[in-house]
Design a protein around this motif. Structure first.
Motif, PDB file in Angstrom:
ATOM      1  N   LYS A   1     -37.453  -0.253 -52.302  1.00 36.88           N
ATOM      2  CA  LYS A   1     -37.043  -1.256 -51.327  1.00 36.88           C
ATOM      3  C   LYS A   1     -35.621  -0.699 -50.734  1.00 36.88           C
TER       4      LYS A   1
ATOM      5  N   THR B   1     -37.661  -9.516 -47.082  1.00 36.25           N
ATOM      6  CA  THR B   1     -38.172  -8.176 -47.513  1.00 36.25           C
ATOM      7  C   THR B   1     -38.206  -7.886 -49.073  1.00 36.25           C
ATOM      8  N   ASP B   2     -37.515  -8.435 -49.727  1.00 36.19           N
ATOM      9  CA  ASP B   2     -37.385  -8.313 -51.183  1.00 36.19           C
ATOM     10  C   ASP B   2     -38.919  -9.003 -51.868  1.00 36.19           C
TER      11      ASP B   2
ATOM     12  N   VAL C   1     -40.682  -0.352 -48.598  1.00 30.66           N
ATOM     13  CA  VAL C   1     -40.517  -1.582 -47.688  1.00 30.66           C
ATOM     14  C   VAL C   1     -39.114  -1.580 -47.254  1.00 30.66           C
TER      15      VAL C   1
ATOM     16  N   THR D   1     -37.372  -5.160 -38.840  1.00 30.96           N
ATOM     17  CA  THR D   1     -37.946  -4.278 -39.908  1.00 30.96           C
ATOM     18  C   THR D   1     -38.824  -3.224 -39.476  1.00 30.96           C
TER      19      THR D   1
ATOM     20  N   SER E   1     -32.880  -1.624 -48.018  1.00 27.60           N
ATOM     21  CA  SER E   1     -32.093  -3.028 -47.000  1.00 27.60           C
ATOM     22  C   SER E   1     -32.023  -2.255 -45.841  1.00 27.60           C
TER      23      SER E   1
ATOM     24  N   MET F   1     -34.962  -0.460 -56.160  1.00 30.33           N
ATOM     25  CA  MET F   1     -34.039  -1.064 -55.269  1.00 30.33           C
ATOM     26  C   MET F   1     -32.745  -0.153 -54.808  1.00 30.33           C
TER      27      MET F   1
ATOM     28  N   THR G   1     -41.235  -9.200 -50.033  1.00 30.09           N
ATOM     29  CA  THR G   1     -42.285  -8.217 -49.656  1.00 30.09           C
ATOM     30  C   THR G   1     -42.499  -7.175 -50.905  1.00 30.09           C
ATOM     31  N   ALA G   2     -41.275  -6.630 -51.264  1.00 34.67           N
ATOM     32  CA  ALA G   2     -41.549  -5.443 -52.033  1.00 34.67           C
ATOM     33  C   ALA G   2     -42.202  -5.892 -53.416  1.00 34.67           C
TER      34      ALA G   2
ATOM     35  N   GLY H   1     -36.017  -3.357 -44.827  1.00 31.79           N
ATOM     36  CA  GLY H   1     -35.563  -4.643 -44.390  1.00 31.79           C
ATOM     37  C   GLY H   1     -35.005  -4.406 -42.967  1.00 31.79           C
TER      38      GLY H   1
ATOM     39  N   ILE I   1     -40.235  -1.344 -58.988  1.00 37.77           N
ATOM     40  CA  ILE I   1     -39.612  -1.444 -57.718  1.00 37.77           C
ATOM     41  C   ILE I   1     -38.367  -0.849 -57.766  1.00 37.77           C
TER      42      ILE I   1
END
Ligand code: UDP
Length: 248
Positions: free
Chosen positions: A12, A142-143, A51, A81, A14, A160, A145-146, A53, A158
């Motif tokens: 993920k 989008t978090d 993913v 995004t 951002s 991050m 979404t991840a 953001g 995941i």
């Protein structure tokens, strides 16, 4: 060569992580560095889904605070995004890494639509898959979404990536010098204590589906590789019970 700990991961990123210090837009140097770090792990055979953001361009919340209809403002965020995803695709391709962007909102001239089985097939063929457009629904992040895509494609973890912190702290380390970093905690703690890791929808989804999360800094070159090799950098957030999560 040391063996990677994971076979399939969701990274993920951002929007902020792409902006760097300028805080807005896309910093070419930073996106190049991130693409290089992704290449490193992709070449180790790890299947990487990303993913991305959009907060570096637009956030729905800001629009709604300006008096816009929230759903419209959120759709603008989802479009942001897609711009970031195309930029990342371009950077990866310049490094010779095969990628596909899949969007949750159809825009066939620009990218493939999100099709779960197709995404998995790309990953099996060792293409980096970039999930753009968030979940395709307003009021989500989008978090989330991840978390959702990680569950769907059966990713083991995941990752991050953060640009301003290197893990989860008891308080904001940029404001509170006494803040302490956690090595490990549970999603229940994150939700209960309101820790700024991810929103509660995303945390719940990870908790209910027992998807661990590793929060780490992407600002140091090679950190994605370190995480994938199982080095203890950052903070691990585990599922409902530590026992169950540690069996993964
Ligand atoms: N967004 C949305 N639904 C989603 C994902 C994103 O409505 O499933 C919108 C929302 O307005 C959000 C913006 O897209 O503010 C950008 O996403 P996010 O804030 O998650 O980006 P990041 O903070 O990771 O840069």
């Amino acid at each position: 060569m040391t063996k990677p700990k994971y076979k399939r991961v969701v990274l993920k990123l951002s929007g902020e992580a792409l902006a760097g210090e300028q805080g807005y837009g896309i910093n070419p140097k930073i996106i190049k560095s991130i693409a290089g770090q992704i290449k490193e792990v992709a070449e180790m055979g790890v299947e990487v889904a990303v993913v991305v953001g959009g907060g570096n361009i637009w956030r729905g919340k800001v629009g709604s605070e300006m008096g816009m209809d929230r759903a419209t403002a959120d759709y603008m965020g989802m479009l942001a995004t897609v711009m970031n995803s195309l930029a990342l695709q371009d950077s990866l391709e310049q490094l010779g890494i095969g990628t596909r962007v899949q969007t949750s909102i159809e825009m066939r001239q620009v990218a493939e639509p999100y099709i779960r089985r197709r995404a998995i097939r790309h990953l099996e063929k060792k293409r980096v898959v970039i999930f753009a457009g968030g979940t395709g629904n307003p009021y989500f992040s989008t978090d989330t979404t991840a978390a959702l895509r990680a569950a769907e494609i059966e990713a083991e973890v995941i990752l991050m990536a953060k640009n301003n912190v290197d893990g989860v702290y008891t308080a904001d380390p940029l404001k509170d010098k006494s803040a302490k970093k956690f090595d490990e905690l549970s999603f229940l703690d994150v939700i209960k204590d309101g820790l700024q890791v991810m929103d509660s929808t995303a945390s719940s989804l990870c908790m209910d589906n027992d998807i661990p999360l590793i929060v780490f800094s992407i600002m140091e070159e090679g950190n994605i590789k370190k995480v994938v090799l199982g080095e203890n950098i950052g903070t691990v957030v585990r599922g409902k019970t530590n026992d169950k999560a540690s069996n993964r």
